[in-house]
Scaffold this motif. Structure first.
Motif, PDB file in Angstrom:
ATOM      1  N   ARG A   1       0.837  -1.209   0.000  1.00  0.00           N
ATOM      2  CA  ARG A   1       0.000   0.000   0.000  1.00  0.00           C
ATOM      3  C   ARG A   1       0.867   1.253   0.000  1.00  0.00           C
ATOM      4  NH1 ARG A   1      -3.382  -3.330   3.283  1.00  0.00           N
ATOM      5  NH2 ARG A   1      -2.361  -2.634   5.188  1.00  0.00           N
ATOM      6  N   ARG A   2       1.978   1.208   0.734  1.00  0.00           N
ATOM      7  CA  ARG A   2       2.867   2.369   0.759  1.00  0.00           C
ATOM      8  C   ARG A   2       3.543   2.580  -0.601  1.00  0.00           C
ATOM      9  NH1 ARG A   2       0.988   5.666   3.368  1.00  0.00           N
ATOM     10  NH2 ARG A   2       2.899   6.832   2.950  1.00  0.00           N
ATOM     11  N   ILE A   3       3.846   1.481  -1.285  1.00  0.00           N
ATOM     12  CA  ILE A   3       4.437   1.592  -2.621  1.00  0.00           C
ATOM     13  C   ILE A   3       3.444   2.242  -3.578  1.00  0.00           C
ATOM     14  CG2 ILE A   3       5.276   0.266  -4.606  1.00  0.00           C
ATOM     15  CD1 ILE A   3       6.441  -1.762  -2.640  1.00  0.00           C
ATOM     16  N   VAL A   4       2.169   1.871  -3.467  1.00  0.00           N
ATOM     17  CA  VAL A   4       1.132   2.472  -4.314  1.00  0.00           C
ATOM     18  C   VAL A   4       1.062   3.978  -4.066  1.00  0.00           C
ATOM     19  CG1 VAL A   4      -1.349   2.587  -4.765  1.00  0.00           C
ATOM     20  CG2 VAL A   4      -0.227   0.361  -4.521  1.00  0.00           C
ATOM     21  N   VAL A   5       1.050   4.372  -2.800  1.00  0.00           N
ATOM     22  CA  VAL A   5       1.000   5.804  -2.474  1.00  0.00           C
ATOM     23  C   VAL A   5       2.215   6.522  -3.051  1.00  0.00           C
ATOM     24  CG1 VAL A   5       1.100   7.481  -0.593  1.00  0.00           C
ATOM     25  CG2 VAL A   5      -0.368   5.466  -0.384  1.00  0.00           C
ATOM     26  N   HIS A   6       3.387   5.928  -2.883  1.00  0.00           N
ATOM     27  CA  HIS A   6       4.619   6.558  -3.370  1.00  0.00           C
ATOM     28  C   HIS A   6       4.615   6.687  -4.892  1.00  0.00           C
ATOM     29  CE1 HIS A   6       8.878   7.485  -3.818  1.00  0.00           C
ATOM     30  NE2 HIS A   6       8.959   6.502  -4.687  1.00  0.00           N
ATOM     31  N   SER A   7       4.030   5.715  -5.587  1.00  0.00           N
ATOM     32  CA  SER A   7       4.029   5.741  -7.050  1.00  0.00           C
ATOM     33  C   SER A   7       3.299   6.960  -7.594  1.00  0.00           C
ATOM     34  CB  SER A   7       3.395   4.456  -7.608  1.00  0.00           C
ATOM     35  OG  SER A   7       1.989   4.431  -7.359  1.00  0.00           O
TER      36      SER A   7
ATOM     37  N   VAL B   1       6.353   9.887  -7.950  1.00  0.00           N
ATOM     38  CA  VAL B   1       6.630   9.609  -9.366  1.00  0.00           C
ATOM     39  C   VAL B   1       5.580  10.294 -10.226  1.00  0.00           C
ATOM     40  CG1 VAL B   1       6.866   7.839 -11.142  1.00  0.00           C
ATOM     41  CG2 VAL B   1       7.754   7.415  -8.847  1.00  0.00           C
ATOM     42  N   GLY B   2       4.330  10.018  -9.939  1.00  0.00           N
ATOM     43  CA  GLY B   2       3.226  10.756 -10.543  1.00  0.00           C
ATOM     44  C   GLY B   2       3.257  10.853 -12.047  1.00  0.00           C
ATOM     45  N   MET B   3       3.087  12.063 -12.544  1.00  0.00           N
ATOM     46  CA  MET B   3       2.967  12.291 -13.970  1.00  0.00           C
ATOM     47  C   MET B   3       4.280  12.124 -14.732  1.00  0.00           C
ATOM     48  SD  MET B   3      -0.162  12.788 -14.698  1.00  0.00           S
ATOM     49  CE  MET B   3      -0.034  13.512 -16.327  1.00  0.00           C
ATOM     50  N   ALA B   4       5.393  12.059 -14.008  1.00  0.00           N
ATOM     51  CA  ALA B   4       6.672  11.830 -14.687  1.00  0.00           C
ATOM     52  C   ALA B   4       6.712  10.433 -15.298  1.00  0.00           C
ATOM     53  CB  ALA B   4       7.833  12.009 -13.711  1.00  0.00           C
ATOM     54  N   ASN B   5       5.969   9.492 -14.698  1.00  0.00           N
ATOM     55  CA  ASN B   5       5.838   8.138 -15.244  1.00  0.00           C
ATOM     56  C   ASN B   5       4.541   7.536 -14.719  1.00  0.00           C
ATOM     57  OD1 ASN B   5       6.040   5.582 -16.243  1.00  0.00           O
ATOM     58  ND2 ASN B   5       7.901   5.029 -15.154  1.00  0.00           N
ATOM     59  N   PRO B   6       3.411   7.843 -15.357  1.00  0.00           N
ATOM     60  CA  PRO B   6       2.109   7.352 -14.874  1.00  0.00           C
ATOM     61  C   PRO B   6       2.027   5.838 -14.784  1.00  0.00           C
ATOM     62  CG  PRO B   6       1.819   9.072 -16.529  1.00  0.00           C
ATOM     63  CD  PRO B   6       3.268   8.700 -16.535  1.00  0.00           C
ATOM     64  N   HIS B   7       2.879   5.112 -15.518  1.00  0.00           N
ATOM     65  CA  HIS B   7       2.838   3.651 -15.466  1.00  0.00           C
ATOM     66  C   HIS B   7       3.294   3.115 -14.112  1.00  0.00           C
ATOM     67  CE1 HIS B   7       1.853   3.317 -19.687  1.00  0.00           C
ATOM     68  NE2 HIS B   7       2.897   4.063 -20.024  1.00  0.00           N
ATOM     69  N   ALA B   8       3.944   3.954 -13.302  1.00  0.00           N
ATOM     70  CA  ALA B   8       4.402   3.505 -11.986  1.00  0.00           C
ATOM     71  C   ALA B   8       3.222   3.089 -11.108  1.00  0.00           C
ATOM     72  CB  ALA B   8       5.206   4.607 -11.310  1.00  0.00           C
ATOM     73  N   LEU B   9       2.112   3.796 -11.229  1.00  0.00           N
ATOM     74  CA  LEU B   9       0.918   3.437 -10.457  1.00  0.00           C
ATOM     75  C   LEU B   9       0.410   2.064 -10.871  1.00  0.00           C
ATOM     76  CD1 LEU B   9      -1.348   4.018  -8.462  1.00  0.00           C
ATOM     77  CD2 LEU B   9      -2.519   5.321 -10.274  1.00  0.00           C
ATOM     78  N   THR B  10       0.383   1.811 -12.172  1.00  0.00           N
ATOM     79  CA  THR B  10      -0.045   0.491 -12.662  1.00  0.00           C
ATOM     80  C   THR B  10       0.867  -0.603 -12.117  1.00  0.00           C
ATOM     81  OG1 THR B  10      -0.878   1.500 -14.700  1.00  0.00           O
ATOM     82  CG2 THR B  10      -0.498  -0.886 -14.727  1.00  0.00           C
ATOM     83  N   MET B  11       2.178  -0.364 -12.142  1.00  0.00           N
ATOM     84  CA  MET B  11       3.136  -1.334 -11.626  1.00  0.00           C
ATOM     85  C   MET B  11       2.887  -1.590 -10.135  1.00  0.00           C
ATOM     86  SD  MET B  11       5.829  -3.284 -12.148  1.00  0.00           S
ATOM     87  CE  MET B  11       6.666  -2.727 -13.642  1.00  0.00           C
TER      88      MET B  11
ATOM     89  N   ILE C   1       0.075  -1.081  -8.341  1.00  0.00           N
ATOM     90  CA  ILE C   1      -1.206  -1.782  -8.142  1.00  0.00           C
ATOM     91  C   ILE C   1      -1.049  -3.256  -8.493  1.00  0.00           C
ATOM     92  CG2 ILE C   1      -3.559  -2.009  -9.001  1.00  0.00           C
ATOM     93  CD1 ILE C   1      -3.321   0.279  -7.115  1.00  0.00           C
ATOM     94  N   ASN C   2      -0.376  -3.542  -9.591  1.00  0.00           N
ATOM     95  CA  ASN C   2      -0.161  -4.936  -9.983  1.00  0.00           C
ATOM     96  C   ASN C   2       0.645  -5.699  -8.931  1.00  0.00           C
ATOM     97  OD1 ASN C   2      -1.590  -4.606 -12.349  1.00  0.00           O
ATOM     98  ND2 ASN C   2       0.218  -4.254 -13.619  1.00  0.00           N
ATOM     99  N   ALA C   3       1.638  -5.034  -8.345  1.00  0.00           N
ATOM    100  CA  ALA C   3       2.437  -5.676  -7.292  1.00  0.00           C
ATOM    101  C   ALA C   3       1.568  -5.995  -6.085  1.00  0.00           C
ATOM    102  CB  ALA C   3       3.598  -4.773  -6.893  1.00  0.00           C
ATOM    103  N   LYS C   4       0.704  -5.058  -5.699  1.00  0.00           N
ATOM    104  CA  LYS C   4      -0.202  -5.292  -4.566  1.00  0.00           C
ATOM    105  C   LYS C   4      -1.128  -6.472  -4.849  1.00  0.00           C
ATOM    106  CE  LYS C   4      -3.931  -2.877  -4.023  1.00  0.00           C
ATOM    107  NZ  LYS C   4      -4.965  -3.916  -3.849  1.00  0.00           N
ATOM    108  N   GLU C   5      -1.679  -6.521  -6.041  1.00  0.00           N
ATOM    109  CA  GLU C   5      -2.576  -7.621  -6.400  1.00  0.00           C
ATOM    110  C   GLU C   5      -1.824  -8.947  -6.462  1.00  0.00           C
ATOM    111  OE1 GLU C   5      -5.897  -7.491  -6.679  1.00  0.00           O
ATOM    112  OE2 GLU C   5      -5.641  -5.433  -5.963  1.00  0.00           O
TER     113      GLU C   5
ATOM    114  N   ILE D   1      10.105   1.884  -9.598  1.00  0.00           N
ATOM    115  CA  ILE D   1       9.826   3.215  -9.071  1.00  0.00           C
ATOM    116  C   ILE D   1      11.124   3.979  -8.797  1.00  0.00           C
ATOM    117  CG2 ILE D   1       8.964   4.409  -7.014  1.00  0.00           C
ATOM    118  CD1 ILE D   1       6.645   2.411  -6.988  1.00  0.00           C
ATOM    119  N   CYS D   2      12.116   3.283  -8.244  1.00  0.00           N
ATOM    120  CA  CYS D   2      13.398   3.941  -7.973  1.00  0.00           C
ATOM    121  C   CYS D   2      14.033   4.474  -9.257  1.00  0.00           C
ATOM    122  CB  CYS D   2      14.360   2.971  -7.290  1.00  0.00           C
ATOM    123  SG  CYS D   2      14.020   2.686  -5.545  1.00  0.00           S
ATOM    124  N   GLU D   3      13.941   3.694 -10.318  1.00  0.00           N
ATOM    125  CA  GLU D   3      14.597   4.068 -11.563  1.00  0.00           C
ATOM    126  C   GLU D   3      13.752   5.000 -12.427  1.00  0.00           C
ATOM    127  OE1 GLU D   3      17.653   3.406 -12.112  1.00  0.00           O
ATOM    128  OE2 GLU D   3      17.910   2.079 -10.379  1.00  0.00           O
TER     129      GLU D   3
END
Length: 365
Positions: A235-241, A245-255, A257-261, A282-284
């Motif tokens: 859950r914390r990774i999702v928040v951080h994404s 990271v946000g709009m700089a790489n919107p795919h981070a949120l998808t990554m 969420i997929n990790a949580k699932e 996310i780090c990269e």
């Protein structure tokens, strides 16, 4: 006073030293099962001892964080008027586990983990002391000593327990080796208090925010090894994404969420793999906190300004509304203050760089 620190750092030992150096009555209570009635009985006896004999009473509450808040409240009057002198000991977060009114009446002393030098002194004393130790009946080579100190991670109680187990398991050997320690002490001590958990998570998040992949993986592993719920970490990774990271790489949120699932689907043990993948991704990734700032500013605006009416042209069923996709030149009023209020400020980072340039062009024109 509240003595706060990791297990086996000397909190209870200090309380016993105080009890031996004072003429006050010393009462040790079990915080886990302590009831209000038991506590009131102790306070009543302390009041009588003070009134009749002029003697103070020190009440030592080990693991004070385990006390329910209503039981902690019972302490307040007695601590306030000096009926008892309270000494509490805890391994948990003082700010989160001790009620504010009681904490404000106490002085907090923080204990640190024992250093390698301190651990060495205690273990050697246990080996050679003829009264309280093994009396030099066995020796320990340097590898075994260093391994025991390293794996016990500052917990001298655990180290002494392992030493005692080894001593009783050997028959004719006179030197304790690292292999002997390993046979009785397989897993590294890695207990995590509430305070530790918050600090570990803080280090984890800040490492991802700082794009330090190795550090983030280390803190992730520390939390997983200590048994912290992987779903809490996910859950914390999702928040951080989104937050960093946000709009700089919107795919981070998808990554994320997929990790949580994936953790939920495949379980905790193998779930470390999708968590690690999301952390590395996310780090990269390039970073942007523009969305985090934008929603924060918008929320503050709503809180601090009068309510804005919905413009007629965009109300439900309005015949004045024209779809800007079909009519790209249409000028609509979406928000009364839209001409002079901006919440979203794109950053020149990653995918968002395109948006940043478009906004810059508008400003220049």
């Amino acid at each position: 006073m509240i003595l706060h620190g990791p297990p086996s750092s000397g909190k209870t030992s200090l309380a016993h030293i105080i009890s031996q150096m004072t003429e006050a009555y010393f009462v040790k209570l079990n915080s886990v099962s302590l009831s209000i009635k038991e506590l009131r009985d102790v306070i009543s006896k302390a009041h009588d001892a003070s009134k009749m004999y002029g003697k103070k009473t020190i009440v030592f509450l080990d693991e004070i964080h385990a006390m329910k808040s209503n039981v902690q409240m019972t302490l307040l009057p007695a601590v306030e008027d000096g009926t008892i002198t309270l000494i509490g000991a805890t391994t948990e977060s003082v700010m989160h586990e001790i009620i504010g009114p009681l904490l404000s009446r106490c002085r907090v002393y923080t204990f640190k983990r024992l250093t390698k030098q301190q651990m060495t002194e205690v273990i050697l004393e246990a080996l050679h002391n003829p009264v309280r130790g093994l009396g030099s009946s066995v020796n320990m080579n340097d590898d075994a000593l260093n391994y025991l100190i390293d794996i016990s991670d500052g917990d001298v109680r655990a180290a002494l327990g392992a030493l005692e187990n080894v001593y009783h398991s050997i028959e004719h050997e006179t030197t304790i080796t690292m292999l002997m320690i390993q046979e009785v002490y397989e897993n590294r001590i890695n207990t995590v208090s509430t305070n530790d958990q918050y600090n570990l998570m803080s280090a984890f998040i800040k490492s991802m925010r700082g794009s330090n992949t190795d550090a983030a993986l280390y803190w992730l592993s520390r939390m997983l090894y200590a048994g912290i719920d992987p779903m809490y970490i996910a859950r914390r990774i999702v928040v951080h994404s989104v937050e960093d990271v946000g709009m700089a790489n919107p795919h981070a949120l998808t990554m994320a969420i997929n990790a949580k699932e994936a953790v939920h689907f495949i379980g905790d043990h193998e779930g470390m793999l999708p968590l690690a993948q999301a952390v590395v991704y996310i780090c990269e990734s390039p970073k942007s906190n523009s969305v985090y700032k934008a929603i924060g500013q918008a929320m503050n605006y709503v809180k601090e300004h009068p309510i804005q009416e919905v413009p007629d042209s965009i109300k439900q069923g309005s015949n004045r509304y024209k779809n800007p996709i079909d009519y790209p030149d249409v000028q609509l009023n979406y928000f009364e203050e839209s001409d002079k209020t901006r919440f979203y400020h794109p950053q020149d980072s990653g995918t968002e760089a395109k948006i940043y340039k478009r906004y810059k062009n508008k400003e220049n024109n």
